[in-house]
Design a protein around this motif. Sequence first.
Motif, short mmCIF file in Angstrom:
data_model
loop_
_atom_site.label_atom_id
_atom_site.label_comp_id
_atom_site.label_asym_id
_atom_site.label_seq_id
_atom_site.Cartn_x
_atom_site.Cartn_y
_atom_site.Cartn_z
N VAL A 1 0.84 -1.20 0.00
CA VAL A 1 0.00 0.00 0.00
C VAL A 1 0.87 1.25 0.00
CG1 VAL A 1 -1.67 1.34 1.33
CG2 VAL A 1 -1.95 -1.13 1.11
N LEU A 2 1.93 1.24 0.80
CA LEU A 2 2.81 2.41 0.86
C LEU A 2 3.47 2.66 -0.50
CD1 LEU A 2 3.85 4.59 2.75
CD2 LEU A 2 5.77 3.09 3.34
N ALA A 3 3.86 1.58 -1.18
CA ALA A 3 4.44 1.74 -2.52
C ALA A 3 3.40 2.30 -3.49
CB ALA A 3 4.97 0.40 -3.02
N GLY A 4 2.15 1.86 -3.35
CA GLY A 4 1.09 2.39 -4.20
C GLY A 4 0.85 3.87 -3.97
N GLU B 1 -9.67 -1.17 -13.82
CA GLU B 1 -9.61 -1.76 -12.49
C GLU B 1 -8.64 -2.93 -12.57
OE1 GLU B 1 -9.36 -2.47 -9.38
OE2 GLU B 1 -10.98 -3.92 -9.25
N PRO B 2 -7.32 -2.65 -12.51
CA PRO B 2 -6.30 -3.66 -12.83
C PRO B 2 -6.42 -4.96 -12.04
CG PRO B 2 -5.30 -1.49 -12.67
CD PRO B 2 -6.71 -1.34 -12.19
N TYR B 3 -6.60 -4.87 -10.73
CA TYR B 3 -6.64 -6.08 -9.91
C TYR B 3 -7.86 -6.94 -10.28
CZ TYR B 3 -6.74 -9.09 -5.77
OH TYR B 3 -6.77 -10.18 -4.93
N GLY B 4 -9.04 -6.35 -10.22
CA GLY B 4 -10.25 -7.11 -10.51
C GLY B 4 -10.35 -7.54 -11.96
N GLY B 5 -9.89 -6.69 -12.88
CA GLY B 5 -9.96 -7.03 -14.29
C GLY B 5 -9.11 -8.23 -14.64
N ALA B 6 -7.89 -8.28 -14.09
CA ALA B 6 -7.01 -9.41 -14.37
C ALA B 6 -7.49 -10.68 -13.67
CB ALA B 6 -5.58 -9.07 -13.94
N ALA B 7 -7.96 -10.53 -12.43
CA ALA B 7 -8.42 -11.70 -11.66
C ALA B 7 -9.60 -12.37 -12.35
CB ALA B 7 -8.79 -11.28 -10.24
N THR B 8 -10.59 -11.58 -12.76
CA THR B 8 -11.76 -12.17 -13.41
C THR B 8 -11.43 -12.66 -14.82
OG1 THR B 8 -12.49 -9.94 -14.03
CG2 THR B 8 -13.45 -10.91 -12.06
N GLY B 9 -10.40 -12.07 -15.45
CA GLY B 9 -9.95 -12.58 -16.74
C GLY B 9 -9.44 -14.00 -16.60
N LEU B 10 -8.64 -14.24 -15.57
CA LEU B 10 -8.15 -15.59 -15.33
C LEU B 10 -9.30 -16.52 -14.94
CD1 LEU B 10 -5.71 -17.49 -15.04
CD2 LEU B 10 -5.65 -16.86 -12.63
N GLY B 11 -10.19 -16.03 -14.08
CA GLY B 11 -11.33 -16.86 -13.69
C GLY B 11 -12.19 -17.25 -14.87
N GLY B 12 -12.26 -16.38 -15.87
CA GLY B 12 -13.06 -16.67 -17.05
C GLY B 12 -12.50 -17.81 -17.89
N VAL B 13 -11.18 -17.85 -18.07
CA VAL B 13 -10.62 -18.93 -18.88
C VAL B 13 -10.63 -20.25 -18.12
CG1 VAL B 13 -9.23 -17.49 -20.41
CG2 VAL B 13 -8.26 -18.20 -18.23
N PHE C 1 2.54 -3.59 -20.93
CA PHE C 1 2.21 -2.32 -20.30
C PHE C 1 3.12 -1.23 -20.86
CE2 PHE C 1 2.00 -5.68 -17.00
CZ PHE C 1 0.63 -5.71 -16.80
N ALA C 2 2.71 0.02 -20.62
CA ALA C 2 3.62 1.13 -20.83
C ALA C 2 4.69 1.09 -19.74
CB ALA C 2 2.86 2.45 -20.80
N SER C 3 5.74 1.85 -19.91
CA SER C 3 6.86 1.81 -18.97
C SER C 3 6.42 2.19 -17.56
CB SER C 3 7.96 2.76 -19.42
OG SER C 3 8.97 2.85 -18.42
N PRO C 4 6.73 1.36 -16.55
CA PRO C 4 6.36 1.69 -15.17
C PRO C 4 7.11 2.89 -14.61
CG PRO C 4 7.71 -0.29 -15.23
CD PRO C 4 7.39 0.05 -16.65
N SER C 5 8.18 3.32 -15.28
CA SER C 5 8.95 4.48 -14.82
C SER C 5 8.50 5.78 -15.50
CB SER C 5 10.44 4.26 -15.07
OG SER C 5 10.70 4.04 -16.45
N THR C 6 7.37 5.74 -16.21
CA THR C 6 6.86 6.94 -16.87
C THR C 6 6.61 8.05 -15.85
OG1 THR C 6 5.74 5.57 -18.53
CG2 THR C 6 4.99 7.85 -18.30
N PRO C 7 7.13 9.26 -16.08
CA PRO C 7 6.85 10.37 -15.16
C PRO C 7 5.35 10.63 -15.05
CG PRO C 7 8.63 10.93 -16.66
CD PRO C 7 8.05 9.65 -17.17
N ARG D 1 0.89 1.36 -11.60
CA ARG D 1 -0.26 0.87 -10.85
C ARG D 1 -0.97 -0.25 -11.62
NH1 ARG D 1 -5.88 3.84 -9.21
NH2 ARG D 1 -6.74 2.07 -8.10
N VAL D 2 -1.10 -0.08 -12.94
CA VAL D 2 -1.72 -1.12 -13.75
C VAL D 2 -0.90 -2.41 -13.67
CG1 VAL D 2 -2.46 -1.77 -16.07
CG2 VAL D 2 -2.75 0.59 -15.29
N PHE D 3 0.41 -2.28 -13.81
CA PHE D 3 1.33 -3.42 -13.75
C PHE D 3 1.17 -4.17 -12.43
CE2 PHE D 3 6.16 -4.37 -13.23
CZ PHE D 3 5.93 -5.72 -13.39
N LYS D 4 1.24 -3.44 -11.31
CA LYS D 4 1.16 -4.09 -10.01
C LYS D 4 -0.22 -4.71 -9.78
CE LYS D 4 4.61 -1.35 -7.50
NZ LYS D 4 4.85 -0.45 -6.35
#
Length: 457
Positions: free
Chosen positions: A21-24, A294-306, A328-334, A347-350
Amino acid sequence: MAHRIEVGFRSELDDPREAGVLAGIRDLGVRSIEAVSVSDVYWLDADLTSAELDAIGARVLSDTVAQVFAWDGTQVRGSEPWLRALVVTYNRGVSDPLEATILKGIEDVGISKGGRARSGVRYVLYGSASTEQIDLVTTQLLLNPIVQHVFQGDEDAFPNEPMYEFSLRRVPLSGLSESDASAIGAGLGLSPDEMKTIRRHYVALGREPTDVELETLAQTWSEHCVHKTFKARIQVDGETIDNLLRSTIMRATRALDKSWCLSVFEDNAGVIDFDGDNAVCFKVETHNHPSAVEPYGGAATGLGGVVRDILGTGLGARPILNTDVFCFASPSTPHDRVPAGILHPRRVFKGVRAGVADYCNRLGIPTANGAIRFDDRYMGNPLVFCGTVGIMPTWAAQRGKQQPGDLVVLLGGRTGRDGIHGVTFASEKLDDTSVNRSRSAVQIGNAIVEKRTIDAL
């Protein structure tokens, strides 16, 4: 009577969620918040004794080796003075995936008093920050405001829910101008041409469509369900490709006509022979739009779907491993280079990585391989490619033949207000309002129920 049980790691131990959370918070550009503590909160709507609350806390809700618990008002992690303490929980009408598991666990330890359950997470922030920065952290990191909120001290944990009353509603399309009809279609992911077709159909029927009929057409005609892009006529380097899917992958597969291709392009997943007795079932799918908002939920339900599609192929395969490809785009993007309304690539990556990892762990299915690529062209819409491999007997590879009078059994978790317009959302173009406007289109995954479904099948 409503009871509240809080569970957290012992003070001498670190909760790995706190560092995450602190990193986020840092990823959001807020540097003045110095520390975070996290604990879990559960509400139980039942008449429970002190001994029963202790039993539930120790035997159901916590790991007493590493965690402590307290009930009805006492906090277990995070002490004053703090910057802000808040509890995040689901909105009314939104499914809480932990409720059924909590109630089942309570019943398993011999406490059968029925009732209801809710879950939440308590965050305590330390340091300094403006009200605007705290609001940013809360709405962009700690909760999804479409399906979650900050629990207020005087809030009723178990309010009486209104009873649903059916009302037949028709949508008056025939009297609308083309622009007004197109506006309705745009809200459902339907193109102007598709709306014209729908209007002609109902004019021929001599009546207006119901809202459910329109929603059904929007769903079945969505990009997610019929892959309109793959079926379109595409021009590349002066060459016209009519139906990309049929003219490439499907055409080559049909031409080769291998006997070991037991079921291809006709079921929820493809099936090939492995050793004469066993077959391999494979399905991959993208979940790009949901993961963008919604990166977390979108990826989780994507896996659940397959995983679901593997279970629903032929007479049912057993999923044994997962695979994925992320772009993804570069995570170091300003931060000042991220367009308005777009989540930062880090955030999307994580979120995507955590969503897939958590869902896999709860299912007990390992991720055997994967790949990741960074390219700034994925700034607005990441590629989240999830796949699952299953095994099944070769004789079970073909679809069952349903007959009139067969019974249908519906398996799954309780539904709520989350996930509405999930498939029609896939037909929409992402813009700077999509993150806030479309987050409710992402369903809240329920890996525990899917795991139980796997075991049952």
